[in-house]
Design a protein around this motif. Sequence first.
Motif, PDB file in Angstrom:
ATOM      1  N   GLN A 222       3.472 -16.148 -59.799  1.00  0.00           N
ATOM      2  CA  GLN A 222       3.120 -14.779 -59.421  1.00  0.00           C
ATOM      3  C   GLN A 222       4.370 -13.940 -59.148  1.00  0.00           C
ATOM      4  O   GLN A 222       4.476 -12.794 -59.599  1.00  0.00           O
ATOM      5  N   LEU A 223       5.305 -14.524 -58.412  1.00  0.00           N
ATOM      6  CA  LEU A 223       6.533 -13.790 -58.085  1.00  0.00           C
ATOM      7  C   LEU A 223       7.360 -13.488 -59.332  1.00  0.00           C
ATOM      8  O   LEU A 223       7.893 -12.381 -59.474  1.00  0.00           O
ATOM      9  N   LEU A 224       7.455 -14.447 -60.239  1.00  0.00           N
ATOM     10  CA  LEU A 224       8.218 -14.216 -61.468  1.00  0.00           C
ATOM     11  C   LEU A 224       7.621 -13.061 -62.273  1.00  0.00           C
ATOM     12  O   LEU A 224       8.343 -12.207 -62.798  1.00  0.00           O
ATOM     13  N   THR A 225       6.305 -13.030 -62.350  1.00  0.00           N
ATOM     14  CA  THR A 225       5.643 -11.966 -63.107  1.00  0.00           C
ATOM     15  C   THR A 225       5.864 -10.609 -62.461  1.00  0.00           C
ATOM     16  O   THR A 225       6.173  -9.620 -63.144  1.00  0.00           O
ATOM     17  N   LEU A 226       5.746 -10.549 -61.141  1.00  0.00           N
ATOM     18  CA  LEU A 226       5.979  -9.283 -60.438  1.00  0.00           C
ATOM     19  C   LEU A 226       7.439  -8.844 -60.576  1.00  0.00           C
ATOM     20  O   LEU A 226       7.729  -7.639 -60.699  1.00  0.00           O
ATOM     21  N   LEU A 227       8.350  -9.799 -60.559  1.00  0.00           N
ATOM     22  CA  LEU A 227       9.769  -9.462 -60.734  1.00  0.00           C
ATOM     23  C   LEU A 227      10.021  -8.858 -62.118  1.00  0.00           C
ATOM     24  O   LEU A 227      10.802  -7.907 -62.263  1.00  0.00           O
ATOM     25  N   VAL A 228       9.365  -9.403 -63.136  1.00  0.00           N
ATOM     26  CA  VAL A 228       9.509  -8.856 -64.486  1.00  0.00           C
ATOM     27  C   VAL A 228       8.961  -7.426 -64.547  1.00  0.00           C
ATOM     28  O   VAL A 228       9.592  -6.525 -65.127  1.00  0.00           O
ATOM     29  N   PHE A 229       7.799  -7.203 -63.957  1.00  0.00           N
ATOM     30  CA  PHE A 229       7.233  -5.854 -63.927  1.00  0.00           C
ATOM     31  C   PHE A 229       8.192  -4.884 -63.255  1.00  0.00           C
ATOM     32  O   PHE A 229       8.450  -3.785 -63.755  1.00  0.00           O
ATOM     33  N   ALA A 230       8.716  -5.288 -62.101  1.00  0.00           N
ATOM     34  CA  ALA A 230       9.605  -4.392 -61.342  1.00  0.00           C
ATOM     35  C   ALA A 230      10.908  -4.135 -62.078  1.00  0.00           C
ATOM     36  O   ALA A 230      11.506  -3.061 -61.940  1.00  0.00           O
ATOM     37  N   ALA A 231      11.374  -5.093 -62.866  1.00  0.00           N
ATOM     38  CA  ALA A 231      12.655  -4.962 -63.537  1.00  0.00           C
ATOM     39  C   ALA A 231      12.564  -4.217 -64.862  1.00  0.00           C
ATOM     40  O   ALA A 231      13.544  -3.605 -65.296  1.00  0.00           O
ATOM     41  N   THR A 232      11.418  -4.273 -65.523  1.00  0.00           N
ATOM     42  CA  THR A 232      11.328  -3.733 -66.884  1.00  0.00           C
ATOM     43  C   THR A 232      10.559  -2.426 -66.994  1.00  0.00           C
ATOM     44  O   THR A 232      10.695  -1.728 -68.006  1.00  0.00           O
ATOM     45  N   LEU A 233       9.802  -2.069 -65.968  1.00  0.00           N
ATOM     46  CA  LEU A 233       9.032  -0.835 -66.041  1.00  0.00           C
ATOM     47  C   LEU A 233       9.820   0.309 -65.426  1.00  0.00           C
ATOM     48  O   LEU A 233      10.632   0.111 -64.521  1.00  0.00           O
ATOM     49  N   PRO A 234       9.578   1.541 -65.895  1.00  0.00           N
ATOM     50  CA  PRO A 234      10.321   2.697 -65.350  1.00  0.00           C
ATOM     51  C   PRO A 234       9.956   2.979 -63.906  1.00  0.00           C
ATOM     52  O   PRO A 234       8.877   2.644 -63.464  1.00  0.00           O
TER      53      PRO A 234
END
Length: 257
Positions: free
Chosen positions: A245-257
């Motif tokens: 879950q944390l990895l997925t949220l980190l990807v969202f936070a890092a790649t979305l504007p």
Amino acid sequence: MLVLRAAIESFWFAVQFLTRLPVPDTAHFDEATVTLRLRQALLWFPLVGGLISGVTAAIVLGADTLWPRIVAVLIALIIEARLTGAFHEDAVADFCDAMGGGLTREDKLRIFKDSRIGSYGALGLMLAVALRAALLIALPVEFIGPALIASGTLGRLTILLVMAQVAPVVDRAGLAKDIAHQLSVKQLIIAALIIAPFALFAPIRVIGISLILCALFAFVFARMLQHVLGGSTGDCLGFSAYVGQLLTLLVFAATLP
């Protein structure tokens, strides 16, 4: 009809295993059927995870209209913990205690069985929940729903990815040992197909990167468990779900504007 009935029953077993929601009575099943349905329920774990996170997302978005985001997120996480019985959070604490406080394999397995939370477990749980909350606070409001649903599904899929690579610790009693078995590639594909519609809620690029990271983590984590413990435990699997879950949220936070 028998296949459909088995699928429905195994779905309810997945709900019963991952939440505290009331489900249709399962007391009439014999022990062999219960074990079989629980093993079949594994394929529904990612879907149930997505549904749980969908509830969390709805609460965040609803509360966000009344209070600041930090308050909305904390309210949602409190309600989610009540919904799931803090199932994975408990696993995070136990895993951190065992791996941080145990010097030998026997020490670690003994600490896994201890219901008390030590300093490693308290700190690990606090930081894990704080990171999840911080990521949800940081995300743009329009991506709260997609991020939570994606993290819920991929987090539980990470459990299956770990189980496919490492067997349970031998000579260890518990429900996890009863249901844990090395999944086949076919079973993993079925589980992935069940949750495929959830991918429509988020950018494919973000889902792809998240899935790759979860798979890499599962690969490394499974080998670490095999080397250190000689297998997996229920707490190890629950910990892997939270990391997913944390990895997925980190990807969202890092790649979305």
